[in-house]
Design an enzyme around this catalytic site. Structure first.
Site, PDB file in Angstrom:
ATOM      1  N   ASP A 173       0.826  -1.208   0.000  1.00  0.00           N
ATOM      2  CA  ASP A 173       0.000   0.000   0.000  1.00  0.00           C
ATOM      3  C   ASP A 173       0.863   1.263   0.000  1.00  0.00           C
ATOM      4  OD1 ASP A 173       0.978  -0.272   2.569  1.00  0.00           O
ATOM      5  OD2 ASP A 173      -0.964  -0.433   3.537  1.00  0.00           O
ATOM      6  N   ASN A 182      -7.007  -0.051  14.284  1.00  0.00           N
ATOM      7  CA  ASN A 182      -8.451  -0.156  14.032  1.00  0.00           C
ATOM      8  C   ASN A 182      -8.803  -1.464  13.308  1.00  0.00           C
ATOM      9  OD1 ASN A 182      -7.385   0.254  11.548  1.00  0.00           O
ATOM     10  ND2 ASN A 182      -8.592   2.056  11.011  1.00  0.00           N
ATOM     11  N   HIS A 221      -7.332  -2.535  10.525  1.00  0.00           N
ATOM     12  CA  HIS A 221      -7.109  -2.535   9.071  1.00  0.00           C
ATOM     13  C   HIS A 221      -5.957  -3.457   8.660  1.00  0.00           C
ATOM     14  CE1 HIS A 221      -4.208   1.226   9.109  1.00  0.00           C
ATOM     15  NE2 HIS A 221      -3.521   0.108   9.286  1.00  0.00           N
ATOM     16  N   GLU A 227      -9.674  -0.154   5.464  1.00  0.00           N
ATOM     17  CA  GLU A 227     -10.187   0.343   6.737  1.00  0.00           C
ATOM     18  C   GLU A 227     -11.475  -0.389   7.121  1.00  0.00           C
ATOM     19  OE1 GLU A 227      -7.974   1.936   8.176  1.00  0.00           O
ATOM     20  OE2 GLU A 227      -7.930   4.070   7.722  1.00  0.00           O
TER      21      GLU A 227
HETATM   22  C1  F6R Z   1       1.634  -0.774   6.134  1.00  0.00           C
HETATM   23  C2  F6R Z   1       0.269  -1.254   6.310  1.00  0.00           C
HETATM   24  C3  F6R Z   1      -0.489  -1.020   7.572  1.00  0.00           C
HETATM   25  C4  F6R Z   1       0.290  -1.478   8.801  1.00  0.00           C
HETATM   26  C5  F6R Z   1      -0.530  -1.299  10.075  1.00  0.00           C
HETATM   27  C6  F6R Z   1       0.283  -1.604  11.312  1.00  0.00           C
HETATM   28  O1  F6R Z   1       2.076  -1.105   4.851  1.00  0.00           O
HETATM   29  O2  F6R Z   1      -0.243  -1.848   5.424  1.00  0.00           O
HETATM   30  O3  F6R Z   1      -1.710  -1.702   7.480  1.00  0.00           O
HETATM   31  O4  F6R Z   1       0.632  -2.825   8.655  1.00  0.00           O
HETATM   32  O5  F6R Z   1      -1.020  -0.003  10.160  1.00  0.00           O
HETATM   33  O6  F6R Z   1       1.321  -0.684  11.419  1.00  0.00           O
HETATM   34  P1  F6R Z   1       2.530  -0.911  12.433  1.00  0.00           P
HETATM   35  O7  F6R Z   1       3.223  -2.131  11.966  1.00  0.00           O
HETATM   36  O8  F6R Z   1       3.383   0.317  12.309  1.00  0.00           O
HETATM   37  O9  F6R Z   1       1.927  -1.086  13.784  1.00  0.00           O
END
Ligand code: F6R
Length: 242
Positions: A67, A136, A138, A143
């Protein structure tokens, strides 16, 4: 779905790194989707270290970025592009033509989605998808409420994601939309690893694993996948029923 609880972040990360290496050894032209973010940081560091020691060849591996923040350039240290470039692309012998990342500066974001979907389809799908879990619930930028049935899409980010996302940036940054592979890519991937560590992920891990599978908790889709593994440490597992 398999749930594996590790004693700490290090052992969890090592498991993920070793699984990637096993895949590349058995399938040198594997298609691997990598998330950015803090969670996989150590897994990637260990992957790089071990791959160098074992001389693992990534030249035929296809790297797909999960992403990107819309409007954030690759030169920005908070971008997913920058993260993947510094942590993986610059460290291993990937071939440039096998690297596929979203261009989140494109004026034609739907075309970007179509392009990534076409790349994945042309490679017969993703062999391994390594994802993190947002506060959240995701996955990627899918989302709460995102359809389990969508391929790549542009998504309006919710308040939790725009607030938590500030941690990646040196200065306060306006984050509004994300461009992301879809949850249908995850359903169709041959193998999925979902990683989560630390106390701050305990509440959302409990929702993902113990509440009803539903689109308001995107991560819960992992339970519908027959070859997925949820890798968490003791802290992230701390609220689960024993
Ligand atoms: C990043 C992504 C996000 C993260 C998620 C957790 O490419 O796709 O979905 O995996 O927000 O983020 P961290 O690992 O920083 O807690």
């Amino acid at each position: 779905m398999q749930l594996i609880v590790f004693k700490d972040y290090e052992t969890l990360s090592l498991y993920a790194a070793e699984e990637i290496i096993r895949l590349v050894k058995s399938k040198p032209d594997a298609v691997i989707c990598f998330a950015s973010g803090d969670t996989p940081r150590l897994a990637y560091k260990l992957l790089v270290e071990k791959s160098r020691i074992e001389n693992i060849d990534f030249s035929r591996v296809t790297l797909v970025g999960l992403d990107e923040w819309v409007g954030i350039p690759p030169s920005n240290e908070g971008s997913c592009h920058y993260f993947l470039k510094t942590n993986l692309i610059d460290q291993l012998n990937f071939t440039v033509s096998n690297i596929h990342l979203f261009d989140a500066l494109s004026e034609h974001l739907q075309q970007e989605c179509d392009r990534m979907d076409a790349v994945i389809a042309s490679k017969n799908g993703i062999d391994l998808m390594l994802v993190g879990l947002g506060m959240n619930g995701h996955i990627g930028f899918n989302e709460p409420g995102a359809s389990f049935n969508s391929y790549s899409q542009v998504i309006a980010l919710d308040n939790i994601t725009t607030a938590v996302g500030q941690k990646y940036f040196i200065q306060a940054t306006k984050l509004q939309r994300g461009i992301s592979l879809g949850l249908k890519h995850l359903s169709e991937a041959k193998r999925v690893l979902l990683l989560a560590n630390g106390n701050r992920k305990a509440a959302i891990i409990k929702k993902v694993l113990e509440e009803e599978v539903n689109e308001l908790v995107p991560g819960s889709i992992i339970r519908l996948h027959s070859n997925s593994a949820v890798l968490i440490d003791d802290e992230a597992a701390s609220l689960l029923k024993k």
